[in-house]
Design an enzyme around this catalytic site. Sequence first.
Site, PDB file in Angstrom:
ATOM      1  N   TYR A   1       0.770  -1.254   0.000  1.00  0.00           N
ATOM      2  CA  TYR A   1       0.000   0.000   0.000  1.00  0.00           C
ATOM      3  C   TYR A   1       0.799   1.300   0.000  1.00  0.00           C
ATOM      4  CZ  TYR A   1      -3.907  -3.135   0.801  1.00  0.00           C
ATOM      5  OH  TYR A   1      -4.837  -4.133   0.663  1.00  0.00           O
TER       6      TYR A   1
ATOM      7  N   PHE B   1      -9.598  -4.785  10.886  1.00  0.00           N
ATOM      8  CA  PHE B   1     -10.816  -4.648  10.067  1.00  0.00           C
ATOM      9  C   PHE B   1     -10.491  -4.894   8.606  1.00  0.00           C
ATOM     10  CE2 PHE B   1      -8.900  -0.498  10.763  1.00  0.00           C
ATOM     11  CZ  PHE B   1      -8.807   0.046   9.495  1.00  0.00           C
TER      12      PHE B   1
HETATM   13  C1  COA Z   1      -2.520  -7.640  -2.911  1.00  0.00           C
HETATM   14  C2  COA Z   1      -3.388  -7.772  -4.154  1.00  0.00           C
HETATM   15  C3  COA Z   1      -4.790  -7.261  -3.827  1.00  0.00           C
HETATM   16  C4  COA Z   1      -2.745  -6.942  -5.279  1.00  0.00           C
HETATM   17  O1  COA Z   1      -3.634  -6.881  -6.378  1.00  0.00           O
HETATM   18  P1  COA Z   1      -3.118  -6.640  -7.879  1.00  0.00           P
HETATM   19  O2  COA Z   1      -4.309  -6.347  -8.722  1.00  0.00           O
HETATM   20  O3  COA Z   1      -2.213  -7.717  -8.282  1.00  0.00           O
HETATM   21  O4  COA Z   1      -2.283  -5.297  -7.715  1.00  0.00           O
HETATM   22  P2  COA Z   1      -1.862  -4.320  -8.918  1.00  0.00           P
HETATM   23  O5  COA Z   1      -1.726  -5.105 -10.184  1.00  0.00           O
HETATM   24  O6  COA Z   1      -2.769  -3.137  -8.951  1.00  0.00           O
HETATM   25  O7  COA Z   1      -0.427  -3.916  -8.381  1.00  0.00           O
HETATM   26  C5  COA Z   1       0.098  -2.633  -8.385  1.00  0.00           C
HETATM   27  C6  COA Z   1       1.557  -2.698  -8.052  1.00  0.00           C
HETATM   28  O8  COA Z   1       1.726  -3.228  -6.741  1.00  0.00           O
HETATM   29  C7  COA Z   1       2.592  -4.363  -6.768  1.00  0.00           C
HETATM   30  N1  COA Z   1       2.072  -5.337  -5.795  1.00  0.00           N
HETATM   31  C8  COA Z   1       0.803  -5.745  -5.680  1.00  0.00           C
HETATM   32  N2  COA Z   1       0.700  -6.651  -4.699  1.00  0.00           N
HETATM   33  C9  COA Z   1       1.934  -6.817  -4.190  1.00  0.00           C
HETATM   34  C10 COA Z   1       2.468  -7.636  -3.157  1.00  0.00           C
HETATM   35  N3  COA Z   1       1.676  -8.471  -2.458  1.00  0.00           N
HETATM   36  N4  COA Z   1       3.778  -7.563  -2.894  1.00  0.00           N
HETATM   37  C11 COA Z   1       4.576  -6.726  -3.604  1.00  0.00           C
HETATM   38  N5  COA Z   1       4.120  -5.925  -4.615  1.00  0.00           N
HETATM   39  C12 COA Z   1       2.812  -5.978  -4.894  1.00  0.00           C
HETATM   40  C13 COA Z   1       2.497  -4.864  -8.185  1.00  0.00           C
HETATM   41  O9  COA Z   1       3.611  -5.626  -8.547  1.00  0.00           O
HETATM   42  C14 COA Z   1       2.374  -3.595  -8.967  1.00  0.00           C
HETATM   43  O10 COA Z   1       3.649  -3.017  -9.095  1.00  0.00           O
HETATM   44  P3  COA Z   1       4.087  -2.210 -10.424  1.00  0.00           P
HETATM   45  O11 COA Z   1       3.109  -1.086 -10.548  1.00  0.00           O
HETATM   46  O12 COA Z   1       5.479  -1.798 -10.106  1.00  0.00           O
HETATM   47  O13 COA Z   1       3.954  -3.192 -11.533  1.00  0.00           O
HETATM   48  C15 COA Z   1      -3.487  -9.244  -4.611  1.00  0.00           C
HETATM   49  O14 COA Z   1      -2.210  -9.727  -4.872  1.00  0.00           O
HETATM   50  C16 COA Z   1      -4.167 -10.174  -3.599  1.00  0.00           C
HETATM   51  O15 COA Z   1      -5.375 -10.374  -3.669  1.00  0.00           O
HETATM   52  N6  COA Z   1      -3.396 -10.782  -2.651  1.00  0.00           N
HETATM   53  C17 COA Z   1      -3.946 -11.748  -1.689  1.00  0.00           C
HETATM   54  C18 COA Z   1      -4.935 -11.094  -0.728  1.00  0.00           C
HETATM   55  C19 COA Z   1      -4.351  -9.882  -0.050  1.00  0.00           C
HETATM   56  O16 COA Z   1      -3.231  -9.895   0.420  1.00  0.00           O
HETATM   57  N7  COA Z   1      -5.144  -8.812   0.022  1.00  0.00           N
HETATM   58  C20 COA Z   1      -4.769  -7.612   0.718  1.00  0.00           C
HETATM   59  C21 COA Z   1      -5.453  -7.608   2.035  1.00  0.00           C
HETATM   60  S1  COA Z   1      -4.967  -6.230   3.027  1.00  0.00           S
END
Ligand code: COA
Length: 418
Positions: A128, A418
């Site tokens: 984030y 949350f």
């Molecule tokens: C975390 C999550 C929501 C990211 O969604 P996503 O659609 O893949 O994210 P985006 O494609 O918009 O990513 C944007 C950037 O963040 C990076 N990023 C996203 N998730 C990341 C992670 N877990 N670790 C490191 N980098 C991450 C991407 O590589 C991308 O980087 P770039 O712009 O340099 O290419 C997804 O991986 C997920 O569902 N994870 C499991 C559940 C989870 O952890 N949810 C969060 C709960 S708080």
Amino acid sequence: MTSRADIDVRPIDESEFADWSRAMNIGFLREPTLGEELLEARRAQFVPGRTVGAFDDGRCVATFRSFAQELTVAGGAAVPADAVTNVTVSPTHRRRGLLTRMMAQDLAAAKERGDVVATLIAAEYPIYGRYGFGPATWTTEWTIDVPRAGLDPRWAGPEDGGRIDLVDAEDVRKLGPELHERLRRSQPGAVSRDELWWQLATGAVRFHATFHEPFHVVHRSAAGEVQGMAAYTTDDTWGDAKQPLNTAKVKWLIGVTPAAERALWRYLCSIDWVVRVKSGYRAPDDLLPHVLPDPRAAAVTTQADWLWVRILDVVRALEARTYEAAGALVLEVADAGGLAGGRYRLEASADGAGTCAPTTDNPDLSLDVADLATLWLGDESAVRLAALGRVREERAGAARQADALLRTSRRPWCPDIF
Ligand SMILES: CC(C)(COP(=O)(O)OP(=O)(O)OC[C@H]1O[C@@H](n2cnc3c(N)ncnc32)[C@H](O)[C@@H]1OP(=O)(O)O)[C@@H](O)C(=O)NCCC(=O)NCCS
């Protein structure tokens, strides 16, 4: 593969809630299909317009939800916050910018609505920061080795005339909300709870197939006032030779006076059969280790960032809190998200109040909006961030001065997830 443009990111309507919940479970690696009863229970969290999904060929592949929250700052004021939760992207659709699209929409709407900050608890640290969030509170969990703590086993309750009683879930739903309101209005970093929080915590509403009913205790002062409460579960572990080796796990514990906190920890360390107490996620400067004669009996088992904050309105964020010293600081705030950047002059007076306004004065400190969030609740040191290269001093000594203004004597703490 569907191109990015073909994936629709939009608020769902209620008829899509089952599909949306399935996608969320997939993202969180939980069994995809929810039974009717659990699904019905979860509908209570459906907020039209703020429950967002991404749809590929009609199927939900990403989820995001936000809701209205209040966050307490130094001095006790509460600011309106956009609380972000239920963030998932299905494994088939990751790293295609879906989170980025959902977040951008939500933060723009929150800014438009007049929320001062957005908040979340991050599953993983690297997710984030890119959206302007910074870790603003930290948490510590201790595991107490009860026999080592040095407590007198003859303890028969608080020495000051207060008392501790075991109560039922219904009593918790009746007494808990008011007690929590008192706590969160004086605890920087704490957030508001709705009625559903208490229903979920006590099992009146269930989001998961299994619920382990906790024990509940209430602390009352000698005058009969409710000043603390805790919920804990125990396991049923026995060693060889019929040796009880139970662990009590604190699900939550709130005390509005040091006496209540002390009495609740003392109680938890005095339950027959319990040799280990897991504290749950506490403030890093919780009284806990020091209420034990031997504080080393409480070993730190978790230490981690907890509440993440994204400042949406620098002026209102800085004016909401109080300050520890008088002084003025000009901050050059960079915000790649285009929501809160600019140069601001903060002026704190001797009575602790602060005023803030955009300015053209020379800056004292330059920093990213995410690092401002990290400093804002008072938990982090600007001198430390400067050493890490995350804050730049434009005037010698400005980081030290920022610490004198912003840091607080007790650390902020968010008791909730949350
Ligand atoms: C975390 C999550 C929501 C990211 O969604 P996503 O659609 O893949 O994210 P985006 O494609 O918009 O990513 C944007 C950037 O963040 C990076 N990023 C996203 N998730 C990341 C992670 N877990 N670790 C490191 N980098 C991450 C991407 O590589 C991308 O980087 P770039 O712009 O340099 O290419 C997804 O991986 C997920 O569902 N994870 C499991 C559940 C989870 O952890 N949810 C969060 C709960 S708080």
